[in-house]
Write an enzyme that holds these catalytic residues in place. Structure first.
Site, PDB file in Angstrom:
ATOM      1  N   ASP A  58     -80.450   3.361 -44.342  1.00 36.61           N
ATOM      2  CA  ASP A  58     -81.858   3.599 -44.020  1.00 36.61           C
ATOM      3  C   ASP A  58     -82.529   4.564 -45.000  1.00 36.61           C
ATOM      4  O   ASP A  58     -83.753   4.691 -44.989  1.00 36.61           O
ATOM      5  CB  ASP A  58     -82.029   4.083 -42.572  1.00 36.61           C
ATOM      6  CG  ASP A  58     -81.408   5.444 -42.287  1.00 36.61           C
ATOM      7  OD1 ASP A  58     -80.659   5.960 -43.148  1.00 36.61           O
ATOM      8  OD2 ASP A  58     -81.665   5.982 -41.192  1.00 36.61           O
ATOM      9  N   ARG A  59     -81.758   5.214 -45.875  1.00 37.83           N
ATOM     10  CA  ARG A  59     -82.321   6.123 -46.874  1.00 37.83           C
ATOM     11  C   ARG A  59     -82.190   5.521 -48.271  1.00 37.83           C
ATOM     12  O   ARG A  59     -81.347   4.661 -48.508  1.00 37.83           O
ATOM     13  CB  ARG A  59     -81.630   7.484 -46.828  1.00 37.83           C
ATOM     14  CG  ARG A  59     -81.771   8.183 -45.494  1.00 37.83           C
ATOM     15  CD  ARG A  59     -81.017   9.500 -45.470  1.00 37.83           C
ATOM     16  NE  ARG A  59     -81.019  10.061 -44.132  1.00 37.83           N
ATOM     17  CZ  ARG A  59     -81.354  11.310 -43.835  1.00 37.83           C
ATOM     18  NH1 ARG A  59     -81.701  12.147 -44.789  1.00 37.83           N
ATOM     19  NH2 ARG A  59     -81.327  11.737 -42.582  1.00 37.83           N
TER      20      ARG A  59
ATOM     21  N   LYS B 196     -76.665   6.633 -31.212  1.00 39.33           N
ATOM     22  CA  LYS B 196     -78.031   6.828 -30.741  1.00 39.33           C
ATOM     23  C   LYS B 196     -78.525   5.529 -30.118  1.00 39.33           C
ATOM     24  O   LYS B 196     -77.967   4.447 -30.369  1.00 39.33           O
ATOM     25  CB  LYS B 196     -78.966   7.274 -31.862  1.00 39.33           C
ATOM     26  CG  LYS B 196     -79.331   6.203 -32.894  1.00 39.33           C
ATOM     27  CD  LYS B 196     -80.421   6.719 -33.818  1.00 39.33           C
ATOM     28  CE  LYS B 196     -80.830   5.638 -34.828  1.00 39.33           C
ATOM     29  NZ  LYS B 196     -81.971   6.070 -35.662  1.00 39.33           N
TER      30      LYS B 196
ATOM     31  N   SER C 100     -75.210   8.365 -40.131  1.00 43.34           N
ATOM     32  CA  SER C 100     -76.124   8.214 -41.257  1.00 43.34           C
ATOM     33  C   SER C 100     -75.519   8.679 -42.577  1.00 43.34           C
ATOM     34  O   SER C 100     -74.533   8.132 -43.046  1.00 43.34           O
ATOM     35  CB  SER C 100     -77.434   8.938 -40.967  1.00 43.34           C
ATOM     36  OG  SER C 100     -78.397   8.661 -41.955  1.00 43.34           O
ATOM     37  N   HIS C 101     -76.071   9.732 -43.156  1.00 48.60           N
ATOM     38  CA  HIS C 101     -75.670  10.209 -44.474  1.00 48.60           C
ATOM     39  C   HIS C 101     -74.534  11.223 -44.404  1.00 48.60           C
ATOM     40  O   HIS C 101     -74.148  11.769 -45.439  1.00 48.60           O
ATOM     41  CB  HIS C 101     -76.870  10.843 -45.168  1.00 48.60           C
ATOM     42  CG  HIS C 101     -77.509  11.933 -44.361  1.00 48.60           C
ATOM     43  ND1 HIS C 101     -78.137  11.702 -43.170  1.00 48.60           N
ATOM     44  CD2 HIS C 101     -77.597  13.274 -44.567  1.00 48.60           C
ATOM     45  CE1 HIS C 101     -78.585  12.835 -42.671  1.00 48.60           C
ATOM     46  NE2 HIS C 101     -78.268  13.815 -43.500  1.00 48.60           N
TER      47      HIS C 101
ATOM     48  N   ASP D  41     -75.837   4.404 -43.525  1.00 51.44           N
ATOM     49  CA  ASP D  41     -76.306   3.314 -42.665  1.00 51.44           C
ATOM     50  C   ASP D  41     -77.468   2.556 -43.274  1.00 51.44           C
ATOM     51  O   ASP D  41     -78.143   1.782 -42.597  1.00 51.44           O
ATOM     52  CB  ASP D  41     -76.671   3.835 -41.273  1.00 51.44           C
ATOM     53  CG  ASP D  41     -77.802   4.857 -41.286  1.00 51.44           C
ATOM     54  OD1 ASP D  41     -78.008   5.489 -42.345  1.00 51.44           O
ATOM     55  OD2 ASP D  41     -78.469   5.032 -40.250  1.00 51.44           O
TER      56      ASP D  41
ATOM     57  N   LYS E 278     -86.556   3.866 -40.835  1.00 56.01           N
ATOM     58  CA  LYS E 278     -86.657   3.896 -42.283  1.00 56.01           C
ATOM     59  C   LYS E 278     -85.736   2.828 -42.849  1.00 56.01           C
ATOM     60  O   LYS E 278     -84.799   2.382 -42.188  1.00 56.01           O
ATOM     61  CB  LYS E 278     -86.345   5.280 -42.829  1.00 56.01           C
ATOM     62  CG  LYS E 278     -85.107   5.976 -42.293  1.00 56.01           C
ATOM     63  CD  LYS E 278     -85.071   7.409 -42.793  1.00 56.01           C
ATOM     64  CE  LYS E 278     -83.945   8.209 -42.177  1.00 56.01           C
ATOM     65  NZ  LYS E 278     -84.262   8.722 -40.834  1.00 56.01           N
TER      66      LYS E 278
ATOM     67  N   ASP F  58     -77.808   5.051 -48.349  1.00 53.56           N
ATOM     68  CA  ASP F  58     -76.880   5.961 -47.681  1.00 53.56           C
ATOM     69  C   ASP F  58     -75.940   5.232 -46.727  1.00 53.56           C
ATOM     70  O   ASP F  58     -75.829   4.007 -46.756  1.00 53.56           O
ATOM     71  CB  ASP F  58     -77.659   7.060 -46.952  1.00 53.56           C
ATOM     72  CG  ASP F  58     -78.340   6.564 -45.682  1.00 53.56           C
ATOM     73  OD1 ASP F  58     -78.741   5.382 -45.646  1.00 53.56           O
ATOM     74  OD2 ASP F  58     -78.470   7.345 -44.727  1.00 53.56           O
TER      75      ASP F  58
END
Length: 543
Positions: A281-282, A126, A113-114, A279, A376, A277
């Site tokens: 999602d943010r 995941k 992710s971030h 991936d 998200k 971010d």
């Protein structure tokens, strides 16, 4: 090409955290480390006959190597079909969209992710279930238990598959489809938003700067904003995914997205700024010299949702993670809809969404989303804001200030203390929890303490209980201080302290957040002895 079974020895510490298993790249590069975790996952999932698996990641270093390993093991496990994003790419929101649109049994997301990327950076894996969302704790705990018992790996002896061209391959009876990583995701967004209105907004000269931080969001943003909605070329910057994110920390906040903040503070600033971010999602939303807090962003979207075609019928309810500010609670109350408070982690929203109890949800860590997928979704939030601006004719700042005028401002900040020795972080939380019974009624920061507890959540859909989800100290007037240890880091522990104070007086809405929150900052030090346990005189990051 043949099936191969080889012995293995369990690795310690393969318990998935808030968003899967995250470790340093060097940990994943240990021979058999990834294989063991994937084998444990497949063992828990059971028979794969007739099922479809989706695989993809954010393009960070080690992504391609990991995908080849997973494809071989998926074929050995007996999947009928595996869908892989071209080039090994699938943003986390796109993964959810593909699972849901293609009727897959689940998907493996390769991302931290971030967190930073590159050979010295982080990697993660995941599993998302058939609804497109992160696996629940019952599944992740089963994977962890199996990881401590796994003693053989089942794979296929075969050359690497070509990932860069669309096409179909076969691996030991498993069909491997290399798919367009953007198409399904874009189709979902078209069903939600008024693309004609956004197109007209850009045609009128509206300027957006979207910084995708050299991460996976770039191809999606270019396809939708520049190619389809008519935003000028160059609207999306730092758009080519790089294995090390160009050396940037791909976390969209004012501390890391400094280039965007500088552009939005300039005399010739665009009308709106945004960042996504690693991936995708943010998201962070920025007006001209005006940064929108994630909590306020969620509240604005909820307040105006019926202006968006996909939500014109109204919201079933909203949900927020416990540390997220109560701004959306106030909007929900005015709309007469339910607002659910969950632990941190997007998986907790899944049951609420599936049961039709909520439509929008969000977290203070720059994550917002809805029932369109089960993750998200950073670009979705940008499109939502663009559609709102097109529908209302108001600026980013105007929309937020109207929220404050109607509901008061929830002044909010998060203080992160990173890289703390785990034993000291645990000791801080242990001491804090032990002190909780003595706090109710005690006067702190000028007010009596109304609530002092360790947040526990009972899922209203399935009745499952999640305990020890963060220590809360809530004052009589509603101000809050929350303490949690993060589950997304890879080195040491990260202590997060969340501070919130409701300010109804418009004359005080422009008071700097840290100044307005100073009494709560002092409260946090008083009750938790933060300097003593962390050895730090100030937070690593304040957002």
């Amino acid at each position: 090409m043949k099936l191969v079974t080889r012995p293995t020895t369990p690795f310690e510490g393969q318990r998935p955290g808030t968003s899967g298993l995250r470790k340093k790249v060097s940990v994943f590069q240990q021979p058999g480390y990834l294989d063991n975790f994937v084998q444990a996952l497949f063992d828990v999932l059971g028979d794969a006959g007739g099922k479809t698996l989706v695989v993809g990641g954010d393009g960070r270093f080690y992504n391609r190597v990991a995908i080849q390993t997973i494809l071989r093991m998926a074929a050995a496990h007996g999947y009928a079909r595996v869908l892989v994003g071209q080039g090994g790419i699938l943003s986390t929101p796109a993964m959810s969209a593909v699972i849901r649109r293609r009727g897959a049994s689940g998907g493996i997301v390769l991302s931290a992710s971030h967190n930073p990327g590159g050979p010295q950076g982080d990697f993660g894996i995941k599993y998302n279930i058939a609804n497109g969302g992160p696996a629940p704790e019952s599944v992740t705990e089963a994977i962890y238990r199996r990881s401590r018992e796994v003693h053989e790996i089942r794979t296929v002896d075969s050359p690497d598959l070509p990932l860069d061209a669309l096409g179909v391959h076969t691996l030991l009876g498993t069909q491997i489809d290399i798919i367009d990583p953007v198409a399904d995701y874009c189709a979902v967004q078209r069903e939600l938003f008024d693309f004609d209105a956004i197109r007209a907004l850009f045609a009128r000269g509206f300027r957006l700067r979207l910084d995708t931080l050299w991460a996976v969001g770039g191809p999606y943003a270019r396809a939708l904003l520049e190619d389809e909605l008519g935003a000028p070329k160059g609207t999306v910057v730092h758009a080519e995914p790089r294995e090390d994110f160009g050396g940037l920390h791909p976390d969209p906040n004012p501390v890391n997205a400094t280039d965007l903040i500088d552009h939005m503070a300039a005399a010739d600033a665009p009308d709106m700024g945004a960042a996504t971010d690693g991936d995708a999602d943010r998201n962070m939303i920025v007006g001209r010299n005006f940064v929108v807090s994630p909590s306020d962003s969620l509240a604005v979207l909820a307040a105006h949702a019926t202006r968006i075609p996909g939500y014109a019928a109204g919201l079933a309810g909203v949900a927020r993670s416990m540390p997220t500010s109560t701004a959306v609670d106030r909007v929900a109350a005015s709309l007469g809809i339910a607002c659910y408070e969950t632990p941190t982690g997007w998986k907790f929203f899944g049951n609420l969404l599936d049961a039709g109890k909520v439509t929008l949800c969000g977290e203070e860590s720059y994550g917002t989303g809805s029932n369109h997928i089960r993750e998200k979704d950073g670009l979705w939030a940008v499109l939502f804001w663009l559609n709102l601006i097109a529908a209302t004719g108001k600026s980013v700042e105007q929309l937020v200030r109207e929220l404050w005028a109607e509901h008061g401002r929830c002044v909010y900040s998060r203080h992160d203390y990173e890289g703390i020795p785990t034993e000291r972080a645990d000791a801080l939380m242990r001491e804090l929890r032990a002190a909780l019974p003595e706090l109710p009624g005690k006067r702190l920061a000028g007010e009596p303490v109304a609530v002092a507890d360790d947040f526990a959540y009972t899922d209203p859909v399935d009745g499952s209980v999640s305990s020890r989800q963060g220590v809360r100290i809530i004052l009589q007037g509603g101000s809050r201080v929350v303490f949690r240890l993060s589950g997304t880091g890879t080195e040491g522990a990260t202590l997060r302290i969340y501070l919130e104070r409701h300010e109804p007086d418009p004359a005080r809405h422009d008071l700097p957040a840290q100044q307005a929150l100073a009494p709560l900052i002092a409260l946090a030090e008083q009750v938790a002895r933060v300097r003593h346990w962390t050895g730090m005189g100030a937070p690593s990051v304040m957002t």
